[in-house]
Write a protein that holds these residues in place. Structure first.
Motif, PDB file in Angstrom:
ATOM      1  N   LYS A   1       5.266  -9.328   2.678  1.00 51.01           N
ATOM      2  CA  LYS A   1       4.802  -9.432   4.128  1.00 51.01           C
ATOM      3  C   LYS A   1       5.517  -8.091   4.955  1.00 51.01           C
ATOM      4  O   LYS A   1       4.830  -7.320   5.446  1.00 51.01           O
ATOM      5  N   ARG A   2       6.749  -7.829   4.777  1.00 43.67           N
ATOM      6  CA  ARG A   2       7.455  -6.801   5.183  1.00 43.67           C
ATOM      7  C   ARG A   2       7.029  -5.405   4.702  1.00 43.67           C
ATOM      8  O   ARG A   2       6.469  -4.728   5.543  1.00 43.67           O
ATOM      9  N   LEU A   3       6.851  -5.431   3.368  1.00 44.17           N
ATOM     10  CA  LEU A   3       6.361  -4.155   2.721  1.00 44.17           C
ATOM     11  C   LEU A   3       4.973  -3.829   3.200  1.00 44.17           C
ATOM     12  O   LEU A   3       4.503  -2.600   3.374  1.00 44.17           O
ATOM     13  N   ARG A   4       4.085  -5.028   3.500  1.00 45.13           N
ATOM     14  CA  ARG A   4       2.542  -4.745   3.843  1.00 45.13           C
ATOM     15  C   ARG A   4       2.621  -4.040   5.005  1.00 45.13           C
ATOM     16  O   ARG A   4       2.017  -3.171   5.599  1.00 45.13           O
ATOM     17  N   ARG A   5       3.499  -4.431   6.055  1.00 48.08           N
ATOM     18  CA  ARG A   5       3.580  -4.150   7.601  1.00 48.08           C
ATOM     19  C   ARG A   5       3.930  -2.734   7.297  1.00 48.08           C
ATOM     20  O   ARG A   5       3.447  -1.834   8.315  1.00 48.08           O
ATOM     21  N   ALA A   6       5.134  -2.437   6.644  1.00 47.26           N
ATOM     22  CA  ALA A   6       5.538  -0.902   6.349  1.00 47.26           C
ATOM     23  C   ALA A   6       4.374  -0.061   6.056  1.00 47.26           C
ATOM     24  O   ALA A   6       4.202   0.978   6.730  1.00 47.26           O
ATOM     25  N   GLU A   7       3.731  -0.569   5.102  1.00 48.77           N
ATOM     26  CA  GLU A   7       2.432   0.235   4.529  1.00 48.77           C
ATOM     27  C   GLU A   7       1.805   0.737   5.764  1.00 48.77           C
ATOM     28  O   GLU A   7       1.238   1.756   5.716  1.00 48.77           O
ATOM     29  N   GLY A   8       1.093  -0.353   6.430  1.00 50.21           N
ATOM     30  CA  GLY A   8       0.490  -0.160   7.434  1.00 50.21           C
ATOM     31  C   GLY A   8       0.989   0.798   8.716  1.00 50.21           C
ATOM     32  O   GLY A   8       0.100   1.648   8.966  1.00 50.21           O
ATOM     33  N   HIS A   9       2.035   0.603   8.838  1.00 53.87           N
ATOM     34  CA  HIS A   9       2.872   1.657   9.773  1.00 53.87           C
ATOM     35  C   HIS A   9       2.802   2.989   9.400  1.00 53.87           C
ATOM     36  O   HIS A   9       2.602   4.148   9.949  1.00 53.87           O
ATOM     37  N   LEU A  10       2.947   3.148   7.976  1.00 50.40           N
ATOM     38  CA  LEU A  10       2.957   4.345   7.278  1.00 50.40           C
ATOM     39  C   LEU A  10       1.746   5.125   7.277  1.00 50.40           C
ATOM     40  O   LEU A  10       1.615   6.389   7.630  1.00 50.40           O
ATOM     41  N   ARG A  11       0.831   4.256   7.110  1.00 50.87           N
ATOM     42  CA  ARG A  11      -0.796   4.911   7.191  1.00 50.87           C
ATOM     43  C   ARG A  11      -0.884   5.325   8.551  1.00 50.87           C
ATOM     44  O   ARG A  11      -1.623   6.430   8.983  1.00 50.87           O
ATOM     45  N   SER A  12      -0.595   4.644   9.800  1.00 52.50           N
ATOM     46  CA  SER A  12      -0.766   4.871  11.052  1.00 52.50           C
ATOM     47  C   SER A  12       0.133   6.098  11.426  1.00 52.50           C
ATOM     48  O   SER A  12      -0.476   6.896  12.296  1.00 52.50           O
ATOM     49  N   ILE A  13       1.186   6.551  10.724  1.00 55.39           N
ATOM     50  CA  ILE A  13       2.003   7.584  10.830  1.00 55.39           C
ATOM     51  C   ILE A  13       1.294   8.978  10.252  1.00 55.39           C
ATOM     52  O   ILE A  13       1.270   9.801  11.242  1.00 55.39           O
ATOM     53  N   VAL A  14       0.667   8.651   9.322  1.00 57.70           N
ATOM     54  CA  VAL A  14      -0.144   9.727   8.656  1.00 57.70           C
ATOM     55  C   VAL A  14      -1.291  10.231   9.690  1.00 57.70           C
ATOM     56  O   VAL A  14      -1.366  11.395  10.102  1.00 57.70           O
ATOM     57  N   THR A  15      -2.024   9.086  10.454  1.00 54.13           N
ATOM     58  CA  THR A  15      -2.944   9.318  11.250  1.00 54.13           C
ATOM     59  C   THR A  15      -2.444   9.983  12.555  1.00 54.13           C
ATOM     60  O   THR A  15      -3.061  10.874  13.144  1.00 54.13           O
ATOM     61  N   MET A  16      -1.066   9.676  13.059  1.00 57.13           N
ATOM     62  CA  MET A  16      -0.573  10.091  14.137  1.00 57.13           C
ATOM     63  C   MET A  16      -0.316  11.679  13.902  1.00 57.13           C
ATOM     64  O   MET A  16      -0.384  12.453  14.845  1.00 57.13           O
ATOM     65  N   LEU A  17       0.290  12.139  12.834  1.00 56.31           N
ATOM     66  CA  LEU A  17       0.312  13.415  12.297  1.00 56.31           C
ATOM     67  C   LEU A  17      -0.774  14.395  12.380  1.00 56.31           C
ATOM     68  O   LEU A  17      -1.046  15.277  12.952  1.00 56.31           O
ATOM     69  N   GLU A  18      -2.003  13.589  11.832  1.00 59.15           N
ATOM     70  CA  GLU A  18      -3.050  14.441  11.647  1.00 59.15           C
ATOM     71  C   GLU A  18      -3.864  14.571  13.123  1.00 59.15           C
ATOM     72  O   GLU A  18      -4.391  15.560  13.562  1.00 59.15           O
ATOM     73  N   GLN A  19      -3.346  13.753  13.795  1.00 57.72           N
ATOM     74  CA  GLN A  19      -3.909  13.839  15.330  1.00 57.72           C
ATOM     75  C   GLN A  19      -2.899  14.693  16.196  1.00 57.72           C
ATOM     76  O   GLN A  19      -3.184  15.125  17.274  1.00 57.72           O
ATOM     77  N   GLY A  20      -1.920  15.191  15.799  1.00 57.59           N
ATOM     78  CA  GLY A  20      -0.840  15.996  16.627  1.00 57.59           C
ATOM     79  C   GLY A  20      -0.075  15.292  17.519  1.00 57.59           C
ATOM     80  O   GLY A  20       0.276  15.837  18.676  1.00 57.59           O
ATOM     81  N   ARG A  21       0.121  14.022  17.332  1.00 55.17           N
ATOM     82  CA  ARG A  21       0.920  13.291  18.283  1.00 55.17           C
ATOM     83  C   ARG A  21       2.190  13.795  18.401  1.00 55.17           C
ATOM     84  O   ARG A  21       2.907  14.395  17.408  1.00 55.17           O
TER      85      ARG A  21
END
Length: 89
Positions: free
Chosen positions: A12-32
């Motif tokens: 559960k913890r690793l899946r949550r981290a995996e989701g956060h990591l995907r959102s971080i990639v999106t944040m980088l792509e969006q120039g956050r």
């Protein structure tokens, strides 16, 4: 390979981290902002570290303890394995 009571929580913890990591990639792509991204990276790092610590402690508490008690391996082998796994803490 064996499954322990802590494994579902670790998953559960690793899946949550995996989701956060995907959102971080999106944040980088969006120039956050870098501060916001760094905070999210810290959260992922903490989640993974917590999962690792839980796994290592579970292995020590169950696998190593039972291996010695049940005579599955010698004390010397268990100490070697203990030293090997604790380097990940």
């Amino acid at each position: 390979m064996s499954t322990h009571a802590s494994h579902p929580d670790i998953i559960k913890r690793l899946r949550r981290a995996e989701g956060h990591l995907r959102s971080i990639v999106t944040m980088l792509e969006q120039g956050r902002g870098c501060l916001e991204i760094a905070q999210q990276l810290q959260a992922v790092e903490s989640a993974v570290a917590s999962a690792k610590k839980t796994l290592v402690h579970d292995h020590i508490d169950h696998c190593l303890e039972h291996a010695v008690r049940d005579g599955q391996q010698s004390a010397d082998e268990t100490i070697r394995e203990f030293k090997a796994i604790t380097k990940y803490l």
